[in-house]
Design a protein around this motif. Sequence first.
Motif, PDB file in Angstrom:
ATOM      1  N   ARG A 167       0.903  -1.317  -0.040  1.00 47.38           N
ATOM      2  CA  ARG A 167      -0.002  -0.066   0.017  1.00 47.38           C
ATOM      3  C   ARG A 167       0.981   1.215  -0.011  1.00 47.38           C
ATOM      4  N   VAL A 168       0.713   2.151  -1.006  1.00 48.43           N
ATOM      5  CA  VAL A 168       1.408   3.374  -1.112  1.00 48.43           C
ATOM      6  C   VAL A 168       0.395   4.503  -0.858  1.00 48.43           C
ATOM      7  N   ALA A 169       0.785   5.600  -0.060  1.00 47.35           N
ATOM      8  CA  ALA A 169      -0.151   6.673   0.012  1.00 47.35           C
ATOM      9  C   ALA A 169       0.851   7.890  -0.116  1.00 47.35           C
ATOM     10  N   THR A 170       0.193   8.962  -0.504  1.00 47.80           N
ATOM     11  CA  THR A 170       0.905  10.412  -0.514  1.00 47.80           C
ATOM     12  C   THR A 170       1.015  10.906   0.789  1.00 47.80           C
ATOM     13  N   PRO A 171       2.028  11.755   1.173  1.00 42.07           N
ATOM     14  CA  PRO A 171       2.131  12.133   2.272  1.00 42.07           C
ATOM     15  C   PRO A 171       1.175  13.320   2.574  1.00 42.07           C
TER      16      PRO A 171
END
Length: 117
Positions: free
Chosen positions: A30-34
């Motif tokens: 899972r990758v999320a923007t800061p």
Amino acid sequence: MDDRIDLPPVRLVVEQCRRLCVTCRARRARVATPPRLAGAAATPFGPRPHTEISYLKTFQAFSFERLQAMLLELVGPLLSQGGPSNMIRRAQRRSAEDLGAALVLLRPGFVMASEEL
């Protein structure tokens, strides 16, 4: 002479922040923007609600049910009882450092007069 004490009107300030979050199918990661707003990852509440909740729970002995009802009228969305509990914990961590500094200043002091019995 009449004294009058009044509170300023409450203005709700809401800053919305949308974050993109995707999951890689191959790696299942899972990758999320800061977050763009400072503190958006931790809590949506600023320092004033933390202070008010801590004061009402600690010094006025409000129950969590009563805090929920008050927040429902002031803010709008219904919070769980864990919300105010987490706010109190965060406020306690922040004030722990200041407590030590205050105690250093108060301990050498002495009482000159007191009206309390």
